[in-house]
Design a protein around this motif. Structure first.
Motif, short mmCIF file in Angstrom:
data_model
loop_
_atom_site.label_atom_id
_atom_site.label_comp_id
_atom_site.label_asym_id
_atom_site.label_seq_id
_atom_site.Cartn_x
_atom_site.Cartn_y
_atom_site.Cartn_z
N LYS A 149 -3.20 13.56 4.92
CA LYS A 149 -4.19 13.57 3.73
C LYS A 149 -4.36 12.16 3.12
N ALA A 150 -3.24 11.52 2.94
CA ALA A 150 -3.28 10.36 2.43
C ALA A 150 -3.43 9.19 3.17
N GLY A 168 0.80 -1.24 -0.01
CA GLY A 168 -0.01 0.06 0.12
C GLY A 168 0.92 1.22 -0.23
N GLY A 169 0.13 2.42 0.29
CA GLY A 169 0.83 3.70 0.06
C GLY A 169 1.86 3.89 1.23
N LEU A 170 2.86 4.21 0.90
CA LEU A 170 4.08 4.57 1.75
C LEU A 170 4.96 5.65 1.48
N ILE A 171 5.26 6.49 2.51
CA ILE A 171 6.24 7.49 2.13
C ILE A 171 7.69 7.34 2.51
N VAL A 172 8.60 7.26 1.71
CA VAL A 172 9.95 6.91 2.26
C VAL A 172 10.71 8.34 2.38
N ALA A 221 -2.00 11.17 -5.10
CA ALA A 221 -2.49 10.57 -6.06
C ALA A 221 -1.77 9.01 -5.85
N VAL A 222 -0.08 9.17 -6.01
CA VAL A 222 0.59 7.93 -6.08
C VAL A 222 0.28 7.29 -4.71
N LEU A 223 0.06 8.02 -3.42
CA LEU A 223 -0.01 7.23 -2.08
C LEU A 223 -1.60 6.37 -2.22
N ASN A 224 -2.56 7.30 -2.84
CA ASN A 224 -3.86 6.73 -2.91
C ASN A 224 -3.78 5.31 -3.80
#
Length: 201
Positions: A135-136, A33-37, A99-102
């Motif tokens: 937000k995501a 799933g969506g993840l921020i590195v 959008a990338v995360l969603n």
């Protein structure tokens, strides 16, 4: 397919030019799933090192000037990158990030905004990453890279664990709270160096 081919080529080049050691790459590989590195930023090659060290595709923000060149801009976009205006608020970049995360993708961001050689300084933390993550509804995974970018230089990439920075927030988050979370993220990034060394001893 294009991304995977390019990464294989880059992995071969990294193997030739650097002595790279990756710690805990499974912390990224096993996520879904969506993840921020988020990582520290010491060289323009940092995104390449991270890209060849994980099985998941990472979508990066890049300063808009890099996309002005038609060929380079085309390649960057094919690799999943998108432009951001570092001089102001880039709504298009924020929308692209969310959008990338969603869509369940991995977003790569350098929270200091530019290359830093002087080490940890909480004043370099920015609130934007925390806002995007909130937000995501995405978790954040810190990474830390160190080493000289020279021929056969020893590079070490420390990968932390994904974390929900908003689990203790129940009300609407204020701007100053985003800034504080940004400082916490940056601190977690730089702590990976000492934590990694301690685990090896």
């Amino acid at each position: 397919m294009f991304y995977r081919i390019v990464v294989k080529i880059l992995k071969f080049l990294v193997f030739i030019f650097f002595d790279l050691k990756v710690h805990n790459s499974e912390n990224i590989d096993n996520t879904e799933g969506g993840l921020i590195v988020c990582g520290n930023h010491i060289s323009m090659i940092d995104p390449v090192i991270l890209a060849v060290s994980t099985k998941r595709q990472i979508h990066y923000m890049g300063k808009k000037e890099l996309f002005d060149h038609k060929i380079l801009g085309f390649l960057f976009r094919k690799l999943g990158a998108f432009p951001v205006d570092r001089q102001g608020i880039s709504l298009s970049a924020i929308k692209s990030s969310i959008a990338v995360l969603n869509e369940g993708g991995v977003l790569g961001i350098y929270p200091e905004g530019t290359r830093i050689q002087t080490g940890y300084d909480e004043s370099n933390a920015k609130p934007g990453i925390a806002m995007i993550a909130n937000k995501a509804k995405a978790k954040i995974l810190p990474v830390y890279i160190e080493g000289p970018y020279k021929f056969r230089g020893k590079l070490e990439l420390y990968v932390g664990e994904e974390k929900d920075y908003f689990e203790n927030y129940t009300e609407k988050i204020k701007t100053e709270e985003y800034t504080q979370i940004g400082k916490e993220i940056l601190k977690d990034i730089y702590n990976l160096k000492s934590d990694g060394k301690n685990n090896e001893n």
